[in-house]
Design a protein around this motif. Sequence first.
Motif, PDB file in Angstrom:
ATOM      1  N   LEU A   1       0.899  -1.271  -0.045  1.00 31.49           N
ATOM      2  CA  LEU A   1      -0.095  -0.038   0.102  1.00 31.49           C
ATOM      3  C   LEU A   1       0.922   1.307  -0.011  1.00 31.49           C
ATOM      4  O   LEU A   1       0.617   2.266  -0.727  1.00 31.49           O
ATOM      5  CB  LEU A   1      -0.940   0.143   1.091  1.00 31.49           C
ATOM      6  CG  LEU A   1      -1.896   1.276   1.416  1.00 31.49           C
ATOM      7  CD1 LEU A   1      -2.858   1.401   0.312  1.00 31.49           C
ATOM      8  CD2 LEU A   1      -2.508   1.124   2.805  1.00 31.49           C
TER       9      LEU A   1
ATOM     10  N   SER B   1       2.701   2.151  -3.444  1.00 34.93           N
ATOM     11  CA  SER B   1       1.661   2.587  -4.522  1.00 34.93           C
ATOM     12  C   SER B   1       1.529   4.239  -4.311  1.00 34.93           C
ATOM     13  O   SER B   1       1.051   4.747  -5.346  1.00 34.93           O
ATOM     14  CB  SER B   1       0.327   1.855  -4.326  1.00 34.93           C
ATOM     15  OG  SER B   1      -0.336   2.190  -3.087  1.00 34.93           O
ATOM     16  N   CYS B   2       1.770   4.715  -3.154  1.00 36.30           N
ATOM     17  CA  CYS B   2       1.512   6.261  -3.052  1.00 36.30           C
ATOM     18  C   CYS B   2       2.737   7.155  -2.901  1.00 36.30           C
ATOM     19  O   CYS B   2       2.705   8.093  -3.019  1.00 36.30           O
ATOM     20  CB  CYS B   2       0.316   6.410  -1.857  1.00 36.30           C
ATOM     21  SG  CYS B   2      -0.984   5.430  -1.984  1.00 36.30           S
TER      22      CYS B   2
ATOM     23  N   SER C   1      -2.929  11.354  -1.371  1.00 32.40           N
ATOM     24  CA  SER C   1      -3.127  10.067  -2.320  1.00 32.40           C
ATOM     25  C   SER C   1      -3.252   8.895  -1.485  1.00 32.40           C
ATOM     26  O   SER C   1      -3.972   7.891  -1.488  1.00 32.40           O
ATOM     27  CB  SER C   1      -1.993   9.772  -3.393  1.00 32.40           C
ATOM     28  OG  SER C   1      -2.192   8.715  -3.970  1.00 32.40           O
ATOM     29  N   LEU C   2      -2.174   8.857  -0.151  1.00 32.14           N
ATOM     30  CA  LEU C   2      -2.140   7.713   0.635  1.00 32.14           C
ATOM     31  C   LEU C   2      -3.568   7.524   1.570  1.00 32.14           C
ATOM     32  O   LEU C   2      -3.983   6.710   1.706  1.00 32.14           O
ATOM     33  CB  LEU C   2      -1.233   7.722   1.568  1.00 32.14           C
ATOM     34  CG  LEU C   2      -0.952   6.759   2.625  1.00 32.14           C
ATOM     35  CD1 LEU C   2      -0.693   5.414   2.027  1.00 32.14           C
ATOM     36  CD2 LEU C   2       0.444   7.193   3.436  1.00 32.14           C
TER      37      LEU C   2
ATOM     38  N   GLU D   1      -6.377   8.747   0.589  1.00 37.59           N
ATOM     39  CA  GLU D   1      -7.630   8.456  -0.272  1.00 37.59           C
ATOM     40  C   GLU D   1      -7.490   6.724  -0.408  1.00 37.59           C
ATOM     41  O   GLU D   1      -8.503   6.097  -0.207  1.00 37.59           O
ATOM     42  CB  GLU D   1      -7.402   8.994  -1.589  1.00 37.59           C
ATOM     43  CG  GLU D   1      -7.882  10.584  -1.515  1.00 37.59           C
ATOM     44  CD  GLU D   1      -7.383  11.347  -2.660  1.00 37.59           C
ATOM     45  OE1 GLU D   1      -7.126  10.758  -3.441  1.00 37.59           O
ATOM     46  OE2 GLU D   1      -7.736  12.688  -2.411  1.00 37.59           O
ATOM     47  N   HIS D   2      -6.260   6.372  -0.586  1.00 35.57           N
ATOM     48  CA  HIS D   2      -6.249   4.852  -0.680  1.00 35.57           C
ATOM     49  C   HIS D   2      -6.643   4.059   0.707  1.00 35.57           C
ATOM     50  O   HIS D   2      -7.299   2.985   0.527  1.00 35.57           O
ATOM     51  CB  HIS D   2      -4.858   4.459  -0.970  1.00 35.57           C
ATOM     52  CG  HIS D   2      -4.455   4.562  -2.420  1.00 35.57           C
ATOM     53  ND1 HIS D   2      -4.406   5.535  -3.001  1.00 35.57           N
ATOM     54  CD2 HIS D   2      -4.408   3.614  -3.560  1.00 35.57           C
ATOM     55  CE1 HIS D   2      -4.107   5.568  -4.312  1.00 35.57           C
ATOM     56  NE2 HIS D   2      -3.950   4.264  -4.422  1.00 35.57           N
TER      57      HIS D   2
ATOM     58  N   ALA E   1      -9.445   1.405   1.258  1.00 36.33           N
ATOM     59  CA  ALA E   1      -9.364  -0.105   1.442  1.00 36.33           C
ATOM     60  C   ALA E   1      -9.753  -0.435   3.051  1.00 36.33           C
ATOM     61  O   ALA E   1     -10.018  -1.731   3.119  1.00 36.33           O
ATOM     62  CB  ALA E   1      -7.735   0.005   1.828  1.00 36.33           C
TER      63      ALA E   1
END
Length: 267
Positions: A115, A118-119, A132-133, A135-136, A140
């Motif tokens: 995870l 990815s950010c 961005s993190l 939002e991920h 999740a």
Amino acid sequence: MQLTIRHETRYLYTAPLAYTIEQLHMTPRKEPQQQVQSWHLNVPGHVHAYTDAFGNLSHMMTMDVPHRGLDIVASGIVETTAPLKGRVPNGDALSPLLFTAPTRLTGATPGILELAASCLPDGRAQSRDLMSLAEHIFGAVRYQSGATAVTTTASDALALGQGVCQDHAHLFLACCHAHGIAARYVSGYIDPEESDHAASHAWVDAWVEDKDYHGWISIDVTHARLMTDAYCRLAIGRDYDGAAPIRGVRRGGGIESMEVKVDISAR
């Protein structure tokens, strides 16, 4: 914004307690974006006020006579202003590097590493990376009241796919720490407006290196947004264990039950 806050916690026990000690982080921090107009802490027993290592206004409460319950009430009025772009001053002498080490609740696992990768870049981040993190994580781990406990780790919440604000905060911290990015836990209150989320809240500060700013920004991971004037900050720490509003130990008491009521109004 003016926030009127009342936070009541009641503990009841099936048998008498011989001794209780509680660490309280229930007084708003002294910070530029929030000014305490009035504040009162109603606590039984012996109370010692102090400022902890993170600059939190703290109290240590002890009860050394037999008792079957505790009532702890914090209330007052706090005037808040929205920090520009979520930026909160680094008004203490602590190095941000203190907030790069994982804790029991924020250790990295393969899922967390995936995870984070990815950010986030390694070692430093810009505001857009951190948003961005958030939002991920929001995608999740679905918000679900009662799905986890205060002992739930970031990796457990990620595997479950459900959690509450402290789980979102811990997962964000775990991802940042895995990439050497400073991030810290924040406990406090939020004006709930029409939201179903509890008025007692947890979020994060993270260290950014934008073109025009190097320092902390404050992010509400549960809502995937920057902190506004709807927030009141009580304490910062490395995770929940260091910033919890109430945390302690007892001797005796049998089975414990707890009731918490938080009321916030804004104008």
